[in-house]
Design an enzyme around this catalytic site. Structure first.
Site, mmCIF file in Angstrom:
data_model
loop_
_atom_site.group_PDB
_atom_site.id
_atom_site.type_symbol
_atom_site.label_atom_id
_atom_site.label_comp_id
_atom_site.label_asym_id
_atom_site.label_seq_id
_atom_site.Cartn_x
_atom_site.Cartn_y
_atom_site.Cartn_z
ATOM 1 N N ASP A 1 42.692 45.053 45.269
ATOM 2 C CA ASP A 1 41.994 44.075 46.110
ATOM 3 C C ASP A 1 41.682 44.765 47.431
ATOM 4 O OD1 ASP A 1 41.082 42.031 47.685
ATOM 5 O OD2 ASP A 1 42.953 40.872 47.658
ATOM 6 N N ASN B 1 32.811 53.463 46.145
ATOM 7 C CA ASN B 1 31.663 52.745 45.589
ATOM 8 C C ASN B 1 31.827 51.232 45.631
ATOM 9 O OD1 ASN B 1 29.152 52.619 43.731
ATOM 10 N ND2 ASN B 1 30.723 51.506 42.581
ATOM 11 N N SER C 1 23.655 52.478 51.241
ATOM 12 C CA SER C 1 22.544 51.649 50.774
ATOM 13 C C SER C 1 21.319 51.912 51.632
ATOM 14 C CB SER C 1 22.920 50.162 50.864
ATOM 15 O OG SER C 1 21.807 49.340 50.584
ATOM 16 N N TYR D 1 25.959 42.727 55.360
ATOM 17 C CA TYR D 1 25.863 43.843 54.423
ATOM 18 C C TYR D 1 25.195 45.050 55.089
ATOM 19 C CZ TYR D 1 24.736 46.430 50.141
ATOM 20 O OH TYR D 1 24.636 47.401 49.173
ATOM 21 N N LYS E 1 26.981 48.760 55.763
ATOM 22 C CA LYS E 1 26.472 49.994 55.159
ATOM 23 C C LYS E 1 26.013 50.990 56.215
ATOM 24 C CE LYS E 1 27.247 49.123 50.835
ATOM 25 N NZ LYS E 1 28.205 49.938 50.054
ATOM 26 N N THR F 1 21.076 47.596 37.765
ATOM 27 C CA THR F 1 22.435 47.239 37.382
ATOM 28 C C THR F 1 22.423 45.914 36.629
ATOM 29 O OG1 THR F 1 22.798 46.040 39.451
ATOM 30 C CG2 THR F 1 23.358 48.386 39.426
#
Length: 246
Positions: A52, A79, A130, A143, A147, A178
């Site tokens: 976790d 990753n 990203s 996000y 990144k 994906t």
């Protein structure tokens, strides 16, 4: 004939059970590495450790378990990550901190724990950043921030630890096919139109595959990339290079 650039080497891949992480784990294994993946669920294909990454105690435990069990650590691939769609005003402080914790703090803690072992093996680190660490899509503030921070961490590790023989680079994928992205397309109102639209914004005329990201990750982790460190490589079919039409 498959190259064996990672013969007798041990690699830890976080988030290695699906998507880009699964492709990376397979590529490293196919090139000779002993691969351990780490994520919330059990990995049925690779030896794995349930982890976790919102818990700051996890990274050190994870690295020490791998090093103790395998006797070494040569490659760390950060990753694992999460994405939340919300405007800045909609994002609570708890949600913000969870994004930063999983996408940025966990890689920092994993790198910190791994450094003594990578110092012994002259190992390498590859972070999955990203294109949103370089540019931004709507409603992805947390996000994008996490990144961009991971890209900065990549450069800092390279500068601080290059003299010890440790390299650190990042890949910055764009739209990759994906399972999650494919599901998003299939659940749209018009999947065929969605595919056409998303392909059109890429100069190469298509979206990318997890295996293409894995190929670059493996190269950066390998000894043949020994003079490459502190770099962020965009893997996006030219999407961020192409200017929009007027």
């Amino acid at each position: 004939m498959q190259m064996k650039r990672f013969e007798d080497k041990v690699a830890l891949v976080t988030g290695g059970r699906s998507g880009i992480g699964r492709a990376i784990a397979r590529r490293l294994r196919d090139e000779g590495a002993v691969v351990i993946t780490a994520q919330r669920g059990q990995d049925e294909e690779f030896e794995s450790i349930q982890a976790d990454f919102s818990d700051p105690r996890t990274p050190e435990r994870l690295v020490e378990e791998v090093a103790a069990g395998k006797g070494r650590l040569d490659v760390l691939v950060n990753n694992s990550g999460m994405m939340q769609e919300a405007s800045i005003e909609e994002t609570t402080i708890e949600e913000w901190q969870r994004n930063i914790s999983i996408n940025l703090t966990a890689p920092f803690l994993l790198i910190r724990a791994a450094l003594p072992h990578l110092r012994q093996t002259k190992g390498s680190i590859v972070n999955t950043g990203s294109t949103e660490g370089i540019a931004a899509n709507p409603r992805h503030a947390a996000y994008c921030t996490s990144k961009a921070g991971l890209h900065g961490l990549t450069r800092s590790v390279a500068v601080d630890h290059g003299h010890e023989g440790i390299r650190c680079n990042a890949v910055a994928p764009g739209w990759i096919d994906t399972e999650l992205n494919q599901e998003m397309i299939e659940n749209s109102d018009d999947a065929e139109a969605f595919r056409d639209d998303i392909a059109r914004i890429h100069p190469v005329g298509r979206t990318g595959s997890p295996e293409e990201v894995a190929a670059l990750t493996a190269f950066l982790a390998a000894d043949e990339a020994g003079f490459i460190t502190g770099q962020v490589y965009t893997v996006d079919g030219g999407r961020t290079t192409q200017l929009s039409l007027p």
